[in-house]
Design a protein around this motif. Structure first.
Motif, mmCIF file in Angstrom:
data_model
loop_
_atom_site.group_PDB
_atom_site.id
_atom_site.type_symbol
_atom_site.label_atom_id
_atom_site.label_comp_id
_atom_site.label_asym_id
_atom_site.label_seq_id
_atom_site.Cartn_x
_atom_site.Cartn_y
_atom_site.Cartn_z
ATOM 1 N N THR A 90 -2.401 6.552 41.559
ATOM 2 C CA THR A 90 -2.881 7.890 41.161
ATOM 3 C C THR A 90 -4.612 7.145 42.435
ATOM 4 O O THR A 90 -5.513 8.155 42.696
ATOM 5 N N MET A 129 -5.232 17.646 43.434
ATOM 6 C CA MET A 129 -6.486 18.239 43.085
ATOM 7 C C MET A 129 -7.712 18.374 44.467
ATOM 8 O O MET A 129 -8.484 18.295 43.949
ATOM 9 N N THR A 136 -7.289 11.603 39.787
ATOM 10 C CA THR A 136 -5.957 12.148 39.488
ATOM 11 C C THR A 136 -5.571 11.336 37.962
ATOM 12 O O THR A 136 -4.742 12.236 37.384
#
Ligand code: NAD
Ligand code: ZN
Length: 375
Positions: A90, A129, A136
């Motif tokens: 992430t 995103m 994220t």
């Protein structure tokens, strides 16, 4: 990997109503040897203006290779090389998004992921995103994405994961390894050019290809099976047998494995994976073992759950002389084993698919420990 039951049950006092999932599919796909060269034309129609670039995320295995020169990057487009040595994270998505926002005044025209599951998943996550606030990891889960992603294209260079068709992007976050499962995750366009898979090592071809084979076995032997999943799963299963047990010419084998991956992905999208994926998740979380090889290592020991599938797997392994690592859990402490077991047991829908609602009666921590100790 899709982790949630595709059926949403609503209880009313008089009846149990089943609401079926309204499943997004890839709206456009081009298939064929050399089709990569159509990418420039495909993207041209999606360019918002000359300031809004396309960002190409490309597996760094292609650095200095002819494929990079064939990428139709023009104007202020950018090619970003990505290492697939580790599975996507992430924070890696956050860093890419921040850099794109800093470098460009305009939101990009789109994100193009060229690589295996690792790079395609990154491309999916970055496209989400670019249009959503926050970090994220906040979107890891089911249907948490609020705003549509920007246009995104998936171009697999290795076949098997089904990431090119799925509505998830599997990411390692600060607390968990979990997908962003959403209707906005699915690619807007996929380019299937089997020639891009030339150059994959035999071992990696086998591991990622077996991800597809295992998707089929787990879906076809699961309690969530339905005619939709079965129709795709049976086709992918048959294609895998042709590819891994037949003697196809190389080009035909590449074509067929690419389509097997697609069908295998479609099959699990509307059902679920099973025991191998649940246990491989534990391995990946604790030891960083990658998805394809992790599934193979576990599946090899699952005769009691999938007798026919494991027998075929062993024949495929033997035919291609693939040696799997042994004893990778041999030196783990009880505490480490407990972590793996708890991660695997947390994959409840996978167990329910594999063994039915009563799965907790047979799958206990000591049962999982006995399997992990064998591998
Ligand atoms: P990968 O993308 O991790 O790549 C594996 C290796 O193959 C890498 O070293 C890569 O550089 C190399 N490679 C790729 N294409 C090549 C080529 N043409 N020539 C030479 N080398 C090449 O492998 P994968 O198995 O496709 O993907 C695994 C990832 O996919 C995991 O992160 C897993 O979580 C994810 N996954 C996602 C889904 C989904 O639905 N989103 C499903 C299954 C797996
Ligand atoms: Zn998988």
């Amino acid at each position: 990997m899709e982790l949630k039951d595709t059926r949403i049950k609503k209880n009313t006092p008089t009846e149990e109503k089943v609401e079926y999932k309204n499943f997004p599919m890839v709206p456009r796909v081009v298939f064929g040897k050399g089709s990569f060269d159509q990418l420039g034309t495909i993207l041209m129609a999606k360019r918002k203006n000359s300031e809004a670039p396309f960002i190409f995320l490309v597996d760094d295995v292609f650095e200095g290779k002819a494929l990079v020169d064939r990428i139709p990057a023009i104007l202020n487009d950018r090619i970003v090389l990505i290492s697939a040595d580790e599975e996507p994270k992430t924070h890696q998505v956050d860093a890419l998004v921040q850099k794109i926002r800093e470098d460009y005044a305009e939101v990009p025209s789109g994100i193009v992921g060229i690589g295996g599951g690792t790079v395609m998943d990154l491309a999916k996550a970055v496209s989400i995103m670019m249009n959503n606030e926050g970090s994220t990891y906040e979107y890891q889960g089911w249907d948490l994405v609020k705003r549509p992603s920007i246009y995104h294209v998936g171009i697999p260079t290795i076949s098997g994961t089904g990431a090119e068709v799925s509505r998830t992007t599997v990411l390692l976050g600060p607390e968990k390894k979990l997908g962003i499962n959403s209707d906005y995750t699915t690619f807007d366009q996929v380019v299937l050019d089997p020639d891009l898979t030339i150059g994959v090592s035999k071992e990696q071809w086998f591991y990622t290809g077996m991800d597809c084979f295992i998707h089929c076995v787990e879906s076809l032997n699961g309690t969530f099976l339905n005619a939709f999943s079965q129709s795709y799963g049976e086709k992918a299963f048959q294609l895998c047998k042709e590819v891994f047990l037949g003697d196809l010419p190389e080009a035909e084998s590449r074509d067929k494995l690419m389509m097997a991956s697609w069908h295998g992905g479609m099959s699990i999208a509307y059902s679920q994976v099973g025991v191998a994926h649940a246990m491989s998740y534990g391995l990946s979380y604790l030891l960083g073992v990658k998805h394809g090889i992790g599934n193979c290592i576990v599946f090899n020991h699952l005769e009691e759950f999938y007798p026919e599938g494991v027998a075929l797997f062993k024949r495929m392994q033997e035919k291609h002389k693939i040696e799997l690592p042994m004893g990778i859990c041999a030196d783990l402490s009880q505490g480490e084993l407990d972590i793996m077991i708890s991660v695997a047991l947390g994959m409840e829908p996978l167990w329910e698919n594999a063994l039915g609602k009563e799965w907790k009666k047979t799958i206990t921590p000591s049962k999982l420990k006995s399997i992990y100790e064998k591998i």
